[in-house]
Write a protein that holds these residues in place. Structure first.
Motif, PDB file in Angstrom:
ATOM      1  N   ILE A 296       0.867  -1.182   0.000  1.00  0.00           N
ATOM      2  CA  ILE A 296       0.000   0.000   0.000  1.00  0.00           C
ATOM      3  C   ILE A 296       0.899   1.225   0.000  1.00  0.00           C
ATOM      4  N   PRO A 297       0.728   2.149  -0.941  1.00  0.00           N
ATOM      5  CA  PRO A 297       1.661   3.282  -1.052  1.00  0.00           C
ATOM      6  C   PRO A 297       1.606   4.215   0.156  1.00  0.00           C
ATOM      7  N   VAL A 298       2.785   4.491   0.717  1.00  0.00           N
ATOM      8  CA  VAL A 298       2.930   5.417   1.835  1.00  0.00           C
ATOM      9  C   VAL A 298       4.078   6.369   1.511  1.00  0.00           C
ATOM     10  N   PRO A 299       4.154   7.525   2.189  1.00  0.00           N
ATOM     11  CA  PRO A 299       5.290   8.426   1.944  1.00  0.00           C
ATOM     12  C   PRO A 299       6.613   7.744   2.278  1.00  0.00           C
ATOM     13  N   GLU A 300       7.668   8.146   1.597  1.00  0.00           N
ATOM     14  CA  GLU A 300       8.992   7.604   1.905  1.00  0.00           C
ATOM     15  C   GLU A 300       9.307   7.865   3.374  1.00  0.00           C
TER      16      GLU A 300
END
Length: 484
Positions: A296-300
């Motif tokens: 699931i895309p999250v901030p770096e």
């Protein structure tokens, strides 16, 4: 690789000859989420400390995020952190203990130790198994008050460093027997029917639901045959009189809201928020690893365990960056730093209270999406606008009242599919309850910022898009679980 991994605070001082299993330092485990990718080892956490936000605490927390089975679980660690969190277990345990001691309760030692649900005193083998069913832990120490009726003063997790040579031999023998058996999950207490308790604090500055909103829910619930009654923090002894619990105070695992959630679970009551969701959502370190593990895309993000990680964060993320205390809420414990000097100063200050911090890429947007999810399905959608002249949705001015940025209601039908999809996938990783997923929609895509247990739910705000269907579905969530 062994099916069992032993975590120790310091590998150098560990007695490797005492076990056939692989021993790993707690720090290496925390810093290496990729170490066991593709496998699911059983973890025995023998850290020197299990204190809240210590490395031992985070090891058990992140083991769950990585899909690994761990003993003690973070739930057990929290339950044993305060007597008031486990006092409901005391009567059953004392009864079993005194039966085991027979007529010799008055001469019982002041301290007893139990290893993986076993006792060196044969009379207490049944009690040891019961204690282990309540609190699954490698090493538990009971402090007793001997007398005609032997009373339990304290139950505590203990590190193996406190054992003498004979005790260490017995401990590792018990561990060998335990790891030779198949892993058995802890047994949960089972459910019980149409009066709902709502835990509220009328004096709270930023409550998740206003009293007026809860009165509106009460009117909707009444049409479905449900009575809703507000209760307060002193009403824990009354909780068993209700069929379900809806917590509408800001949750924290260090205050009474967690005790209410645990008691409700132990009584077999449907509860929002359940204790596991509270633990998982409260901590941003756990959430970051869980989201990444599920693609699931999250901030770096960079985990900050010490000052040595600052250079890596600066190189990897760049400035400005956002630094967060893992269990921050309502925009508190979250700060934006513009350069290395600010970062160093902030981290030096915050690491006094937490062994870990996280640094994340700064993603400026005019609003955050909030997707409400109940039982794995979308419940509402809303835009939370940034506070005036601020980069967060809530601005906390020193000495002043918090300033919120307002909202814009959006129907689920008008919500972009990619936003809904990311929100649902994130919430389903946590559980089956009520969650508020915060997301940022950017040119680079949609990113999950966090998953909140105890999300805001106010009449005229979060329900503006779907109207009373929000409250009807909330009521039916509880009814369905009572009927099952």
């Amino acid at each position: 690789m062994s099916d069992w991994i032993i975590l120790a605070s310091a590998v150098a001082g560990f007695d490797h000859a005492a076990t056939r299993h692989k021993v790993l330092s707690t720090r290496d485990y925390l810093a290496g989420p990729e170490l066991f990718s593709g496998s699911r080892p059983n973890i025995i956490n023998l850290s020197r400390s299990y204190a809240y936000q210590s490395r031992g605490y985070y090891a058990s927390l992140l083991a769950a995020a990585r899909g690994q089975r761990v003993i003690p679980s973070v739930e057990t660690i929290i339950d044993l952190s305060q007597r008031k969190l486990y006092e409901n277990a005391i009567p059953e345990l004392e009864d079993s203990l005194n039966k085991g001691l027979g007529g010799e309760a008055a001469t019982a030692p002041q301290r007893l130790r139990f290893y993986f649900g076993t006792s060196q005193d044969r009379r207490l083998e049944k009690f040891a198994r019961l204690l282990f069913d309540w609190f699954r832990a490698p090493l538990l120490e009971l402090t007793l008050r001997p007398g005609p009726w032997c009373a339990i003063k304290r139950i505590a997790l203990q590190p193996t460093t406190r054992l003498d040579a004979a005790e260490r031999t017995a401990f590792f023998a018990a561990m060998e027997r335990y790891t030779g058996r198949q892993w058995r999950e802890a047994v949960l207490r089972a459910p019980a029917r149409y009066s709902f308790a709502t835990l509220v604090n009328a004096d709270e500055e930023l409550p998740p639901s206003s009293i007026a909103s809860l009165k509106h829910w009460s009117r909707v619930a009444a049409r479905l045959g449900v009575a809703v009654e507000p209760i307060g923090r002193k009403d824990l002894p009354r909780l068993a009189n209700f069929d379900a619990l809806f917590i509408r105070e800001t949750t924290s695992i260090s205050n009474h809201t967690y005790r209410f959630a645990r008691r409700a679970q132990q009584e077999g009551m449907p509860v929002i928020d359940d204790p596991v969701s509270m633990i998982r959502c409260t901590n941003k370190v756990y959430l970051d690893e869980l989201m990444r593990a599920n693609a699931i895309p999250v901030p770096e993000t960079v985990m900050l365990i010490g000052n040595g990680d600052l250079e890596r964060a600066a190189d990897q993320i760049g400035f400005p960056m956002v630094v967060k205390v893992p269990d921050s809420s309502f925009s508190r414990g979250v700060s934006k730093v513009s350069d290395r000097q600010e970062l160093t100063r902030l981290v030096d200050d915050w690491l006094r209270d937490s062994d870990l911090l996280i640094a994340q890429k700064y993603m400026p947007t005019k609003f955050d999406w909030r997707i409400g999810v109940l039982g794995g399905e979308p419940l509402f959608a809303v835009h939370y606008l940034m506070a005036k002249k601020h980069w967060q949705i809530v601005r906390h001015d020193p000495g002043g009242r918090p300033v919120e940025g307002g909202f814009r209601s959006v129907s689920l039908a008008a919500t972009p599919p990619q936003v809904l999809d990311a929100g649902l996938r994130a919430a389903r990783c946590i559980g089956d309850g009520l969650y508020g997923v915060d997301l940022k929609e950017t040119d680079a895509g949609v990113f999950v910022i966090e998953v909140n247990d105890n999300p805001n739910l106010d009449h005229g705000v979060e329900d503006a898009g779907e109207k009373d269907e929000v409250w009807i579905r909330l009521t039916r969530w509880f009814i369905d679980r009572l009927a099952s």
